[in-house]
Design a protein around this motif. Structure first.
Motif, short mmCIF file in Angstrom:
data_model
loop_
_atom_site.label_atom_id
_atom_site.label_comp_id
_atom_site.label_asym_id
_atom_site.label_seq_id
_atom_site.Cartn_x
_atom_site.Cartn_y
_atom_site.Cartn_z
N LEU A 313 7.37 -10.31 -6.62
CA LEU A 313 7.74 -9.30 -5.63
C LEU A 313 6.57 -8.95 -4.72
N LEU A 314 5.35 -8.88 -5.31
CA LEU A 314 4.18 -8.63 -4.49
C LEU A 314 3.95 -9.75 -3.48
N ALA A 315 4.08 -10.98 -3.96
CA ALA A 315 3.88 -12.14 -3.07
C ALA A 315 4.89 -12.12 -1.92
N GLU A 316 6.12 -11.77 -2.22
CA GLU A 316 7.15 -11.74 -1.20
C GLU A 316 6.98 -10.55 -0.25
N GLY A 317 6.47 -9.43 -0.77
CA GLY A 317 6.36 -8.22 0.04
C GLY A 317 5.10 -8.14 0.87
N LEU A 318 4.03 -8.82 0.43
CA LEU A 318 2.77 -8.72 1.14
C LEU A 318 2.57 -9.81 2.17
N TRP A 319 3.21 -10.97 1.95
CA TRP A 319 2.93 -12.09 2.86
C TRP A 319 4.21 -12.75 3.32
#
Length: 319
Positions: A313-319
């Motif tokens: 989710l972090l990967a999808e939300g940050l980049w």
């Protein structure tokens, strides 16, 4: 995933520490902030892998499988307080195999001769059994060895962290205030640690939603006996009458436990929710917030799977 991102993980229990380790392994800069490290809630867990009474099943299945694989590898290494143990889950009435039974290759119906007196049905299987103080110490060392930073203090708001790329909320019951989540409820859990009189197999009675539990999980020189799980705001002090009941119920299944010396009362509250929350959110200033809480009694069982979803989710939300 870029390595210059600064992530704050809130919560020092098994969810927070595991999530921190996974994010560090992804190359991120991680600071873990919590009032207790490790958190008492995780220290009082039994603990055995098994996604009991937790939803939503489609997600729980994947989170549980990911964690099962991780625990099997850790058990092979033999340094984290985890071992693969055999035992029985039984009931005093017929019951259907739980959906998670399909995730275990050796899950089978127990013979009548294997069941304790008074039990009508049961199943035998092998699952990871976790000595929580040892395991949490392992996670804390692993977190530090990977370059993570620990900060022990009270957290009052998700907004108090400036200059960060994202906040990950693994605060357990603390999420009720931090995320304004009124669906979280306190489940008070009481277990005992006793000297092991020679027990090598685990036992767990299927009691459904009952607050009275019967289980024991051996950890070498000790055995964790349970217990009770009540929805209330009671304190975290041990209760002599409740402890006597725990020993009595467990000894009815395994008589050797009747005279086992009590070493420790483990009492705390679990964060219980209608379903686990692993979800992307954001603060008013736009900083991403990933929630990872509400695991009830399945925090250990789902820890690695939920942590890896947080990373995704972090990967999808940050980049």
């Amino acid at each position: 995933m870029p390595t210059n991102e600064r992530i704050v993980v809130l919560g020092g229990g098994v969810s927070g520490l595991t999530t921190g380790v996974v994010l560090l392994e992804a190359g991120l800069s991680v600071r873990l902030v919590a009032e207790e490290i490790p958190a008492r809630t995780s220290l009082v867990a039994g603990a055995i892998w098994g996604p009991h009474l937790v939803e939503p099943w489609a997600d729980v299945r994947e989170w549980g499988l990911t964690s099962l694989d991780a625990f099997r590898r850790l058990a092979e290494e033999g340094k984290a307080g985890i071992r693969m143990a055999n035992g029985i889950m039984a009931a005093r009435q017929p019951f259907e195999e739980p959906p998670w039974s399909k995730l275990l290759s050796d899950f089978r119906e127990a013979d009548a001769s294997e069941l304790p007196h008074g039990f009508l049905s049961g199943h035998r299987f092998t699952a990871p059994v976790v000595d929580m103080p040892v395991y949490l110490d392992h996670l804390r060392r692993r977190f530090r060895d990977l370059g993570g930073r620990l900060e022990q203090r009270v957290i009052c708001s998700l907004d108090e962290f400036a200059g960060v790329s994202a906040v990950v909320n693994c605060a357990g019951m603390g999420a009720a205030a931090l995320a304004g989540d009124l669906t979280l409820r306190r489940t008070r859990v009481h277990q005992l640690v006793v000297e092991n009189p020679g027990v090598t197999e685990f036992f767990s009675e299927l009691t459904g939603p009952s607050s009275v539990l019967v289980h024991f999980y051996p950890h070498g020189d000790t055995v964790v006996l349970g217990g009770s799980a009540t929805d209330d705001d009671g304190g975290v002090a041990g209760d002599a009458a409740a402890a006597h009941g725990i020993v009595e119920r467990c000894a009815a299944v395994e008589p050797r436990l009747a005279d086992a010396r009590v070493i420790e009362h483990r009492v705390d509250v679990r964060p219980t929710r209608f379903e686990v929350r692993v979800e992307f959110d954001h603060r008013e200033d736009g900083i991403p917030v990933i929630h990872n809480y509400g695991h009830g009694g399945a925090g250990v069982t789902l820890s690695w799977g939920c942590a890896r979803e947080v990373a995704q989710l972090l990967a999808e939300g940050l980049w």
